[in-house]
Enzyme design. Structure first.
Site, PDB file in Angstrom:
ATOM      1  N   ARG A  38       0.821  -1.213   0.000  1.00 22.73           N
ATOM      2  CA  ARG A  38       0.000   0.000   0.000  1.00 22.73           C
ATOM      3  C   ARG A  38       0.856   1.264   0.000  1.00 22.73           C
ATOM      4  NH1 ARG A  38      -4.904  -2.284   3.876  1.00 22.73           N
ATOM      5  NH2 ARG A  38      -6.138  -2.982   2.096  1.00 22.73           N
ATOM      6  N   LYS A 199     -19.156 -18.430  -1.862  1.00 25.22           N
ATOM      7  CA  LYS A 199     -20.609 -18.407  -1.735  1.00 25.22           C
ATOM      8  C   LYS A 199     -21.296 -17.421  -2.663  1.00 25.22           C
ATOM      9  CE  LYS A 199     -20.967 -19.768   3.098  1.00 25.22           C
ATOM     10  NZ  LYS A 199     -21.396 -19.303   4.415  1.00 25.22           N
ATOM     11  N   GLY A 357      -9.602 -10.120  -2.321  1.00 25.41           N
ATOM     12  CA  GLY A 357      -8.523 -10.592  -1.454  1.00 25.41           C
ATOM     13  C   GLY A 357      -7.941 -11.921  -1.890  1.00 25.41           C
ATOM     14  N   GLY A 380     -12.974  -4.159  -0.462  1.00 22.65           N
ATOM     15  CA  GLY A 380     -14.374  -3.743  -0.411  1.00 22.65           C
ATOM     16  C   GLY A 380     -14.750  -2.756  -1.501  1.00 22.65           C
TER      17      GLY A 380
HETATM   18  P1  ADP Z   1     -12.272 -13.042  -3.034  1.00 24.07           P
HETATM   19  O1  ADP Z   1     -11.613 -12.842  -1.693  1.00 24.07           O
HETATM   20  O2  ADP Z   1     -11.264 -13.001  -4.154  1.00 24.07           O
HETATM   21  O3  ADP Z   1     -13.432 -12.134  -3.274  1.00 24.07           O
HETATM   22  P2  ADP Z   1     -13.868 -15.217  -2.025  1.00 24.07           P
HETATM   23  O4  ADP Z   1     -13.513 -14.818  -0.634  1.00 24.07           O
HETATM   24  O5  ADP Z   1     -15.244 -15.016  -2.491  1.00 24.07           O
HETATM   25  O6  ADP Z   1     -12.832 -14.547  -3.061  1.00 24.07           O
HETATM   26  O7  ADP Z   1     -13.608 -16.774  -2.215  1.00 24.07           O
HETATM   27  C1  ADP Z   1     -12.396 -17.420  -1.945  1.00 24.07           C
HETATM   28  C2  ADP Z   1     -12.606 -18.743  -1.251  1.00 24.07           C
HETATM   29  O8  ADP Z   1     -13.474 -19.595  -1.970  1.00 24.07           O
HETATM   30  C3  ADP Z   1     -11.299 -19.495  -1.115  1.00 24.07           C
HETATM   31  O9  ADP Z   1     -10.995 -19.632   0.247  1.00 24.07           O
HETATM   32  C4  ADP Z   1     -11.562 -20.846  -1.767  1.00 24.07           C
HETATM   33  O10 ADP Z   1     -11.000 -21.926  -1.085  1.00 24.07           O
HETATM   34  C5  ADP Z   1     -13.073 -20.923  -1.717  1.00 24.07           C
HETATM   35  N1  ADP Z   1     -13.576 -21.868  -2.717  1.00 24.07           N
HETATM   36  C6  ADP Z   1     -13.454 -21.810  -4.053  1.00 24.07           C
HETATM   37  N2  ADP Z   1     -14.018 -22.872  -4.637  1.00 24.07           N
HETATM   38  C7  ADP Z   1     -14.525 -23.645  -3.670  1.00 24.07           C
HETATM   39  C8  ADP Z   1     -15.235 -24.897  -3.644  1.00 24.07           C
HETATM   40  N3  ADP Z   1     -15.530 -25.552  -4.766  1.00 24.07           N
HETATM   41  N4  ADP Z   1     -15.610 -25.376  -2.435  1.00 24.07           N
HETATM   42  C9  ADP Z   1     -15.302 -24.711  -1.304  1.00 24.07           C
HETATM   43  N5  ADP Z   1     -14.643 -23.536  -1.265  1.00 24.07           N
HETATM   44  C10 ADP Z   1     -14.253 -23.012  -2.420  1.00 24.07           C
HETATM   45 MG    MG Z   2     -12.152 -13.534   0.275  1.00 26.19          MG
END
Ligand code: ADP
Ligand code: MG
Length: 399
Positions: A38, A199, A357, A380
């Site tokens: 940063r 999710k 992230g 965010g």
């Molecule tokens: P970001 O931080 O880039 O926005 P997210 O926090 O939404 O991404 O998602 C990342 C998480 O999703 C990771 O910890 C990864 O392990 C999990 N993930 C991805 N695919 C699956 C899956 N098929 N089943 C369970 N967890 C998953």
């Molecule tokens: Mg995340």
């Protein structure tokens, strides 16, 4: 994109006081920063202003002190890290307004740099209190915002100040806004979006915004399971939000109407336990997942087909890994698709912008950080932009 002033629009600033909002909310361990990305990001803006002869006064938040002074959350903790990255000494100012701050700034000469204390020590910051903002503004001649990562907050130092002083986007802000505009604001079509991660529930607004804007929506990660379940696929023990299958169907209908093709995996990598290289590991068609298996990655056939989709596209925006990339071999789809995107970007056929992230970590793991067009570390603020929301800190800079 609404237009905004940049440092190119500054006149002679010799001896003028620049109030510069930066993100110095560094991850800390045992009193020192574990990552200074940063600071690196705002270095060009700070040094450019100093070279132009301005007195550069840094304004930042640090943690969540909740409107009260807290000795553990003083920005003085990052002073040393900032000095190291800038290669210059800076003066710490334990206030953000009032006579002490004014005197301190009075001591500084052209090209000198000051760091004010945590702006969130005062309740007026998060309340965006005009009187509080006026107190800060009284110290400066102009305002520069170089903290895109805080632009989704309408706080005094991120939004209020822009209305009280001539306001400019710093170089990091300018780069981020230009990249984001090229990805979703005013992109070359066709546009593909990759949305993955754990999710659906955390990314509903993102999905709803994207179906109206992109030609290809590639859904991976845990959230693909919810979409597969909505289509009647038995996803076994996979992470799946069964209460959201109706929402998933609605999103797919909206995509249909908008002319957006939704791509779901048709082969998947499954296992019975969540562990590295588990004995139960296998690849199968989505219709062959057993009741005791979990889908943990997109399969190789689907990845190859998705690569072919990217070859037909001019723009890619990416948030969320395709699989549980932290554990081998469930990183394979994310790594392969990232490398395809990076190669197409290097060939000049694709503009690729990614953020989030875990996405930043996943793309670093794939070794493509330098080969995609832009990676946003804004968290965010990046997600809210993916949701199509107006960011108050950005709107306030608009001419
Ligand atoms: P970001 O931080 O880039 O926005 P997210 O926090 O939404 O991404 O998602 C990342 C998480 O999703 C990771 O910890 C990864 O392990 C999990 N993930 C991805 N695919 C699956 C899956 N098929 N089943 C369970 N967890 C998953
Ligand atoms: Mg995340």
């Amino acid at each position: 994109m609404a237009s905004f002033n940049t440092l190119d629009d500054l006149g002679d600033v010799t001896g003028k006081v620049a109030l510069v909002r930066v993100d110095l909310n560094l991850p800390m361990k045992d009193g020192s920063a574990t990552d200074v990305t940063r600071v690196e990001a705002v270095k060009p803006t700070i040094l450019e202003l100093a070279e132009k002869g301005a007195k550069v006064i840094l304004l930042a938040h640090f943690g969540r002190p909740g409107g009260k002074r807290s000795s553990a959350l003083s920005t003085s903790f990052v002073q040393g890290d900032v000095e190291k990255v800038l290669g210059k000494e800076i003066m710490f100012i334990p206030e953000v307004s009032g006579p002490v701050a004014e005197q301190a700034i009075g001591i500084l000469g052209p090209g000198d740099i000051g760091l004010m204390d945590n702006v969130r020590f005062w309740p007026g910051e998060e309340a965006n209190d005009p009187a509080f903002a006026k107190g800060i503004a009284a110290l400066g001649d102009f305002y520069v915002n170089d903290a895109f990562s805080a632009a989704h907050r309408a706080h005094a130092s991120t939004e209020g100040l822009a209305h009280l002083l001539p306001a400019y986007a710093g170089r990091a802000m300018e780069k981020e806004l230009t990249a984001l505009d090229a990805a979703l604001g005013n992109p070359e079509t066709p546009v593909a979006a990759v949305v993955g991660g754990a999710k659906v529930s955390t990314k509903l607004a993102v999905l709803e915004n994207l179906v109206g804007k992109v030609q290809h929506l590639i859904i991976g990660g845990g959230m693909a399971n919810t979409f597969l379940a909505a289509k009647g696929v038995d996803v076994g023990k996979s992470l799946c939000e069964h209460d959201l299958t109706e929402t998933a169907n609605k999103i797919m209908d909206e995509a249909d109407h908008a002319g957006c093709t939704v791509h779901l995996p048709y082969d998947v990598v499954v296992a019975k336990e969540f562990a590295a290289n588990p004995p139960s590991l296998r690849t199968c068609n989505v219709h062959e997942v057993a009741a005791d298996e979990m889908i943990l990655d997109v399969g190789p056939l689907a990845v190859e087909a998705l690569g072919d989709v990217l070859k037909t596209c001019r723009t890619l925006v990416w948030n969320g890994p395709m699989g549980a990339f932290e554990i081998v071999p469930f990183d394979a789809a994310t790594v392969a698709l990232a490398r395809t995107a990076a190669a197409l970007t290097q060939e000049g056929s694709l503009v690729s912008v990614a953020g989030g992230g875990d996405t930043v970590a996943a793309l670093a793991h794939a070794g493509v950080t330098e080969d995609v067009t832009y990676i946003s570390t804004a968290g965010g603020a990046f997600l809210e932009w993916m949701e199509g929301k107006e960011l108050p800190g950005v709107s306030a800079l608009s001419k």
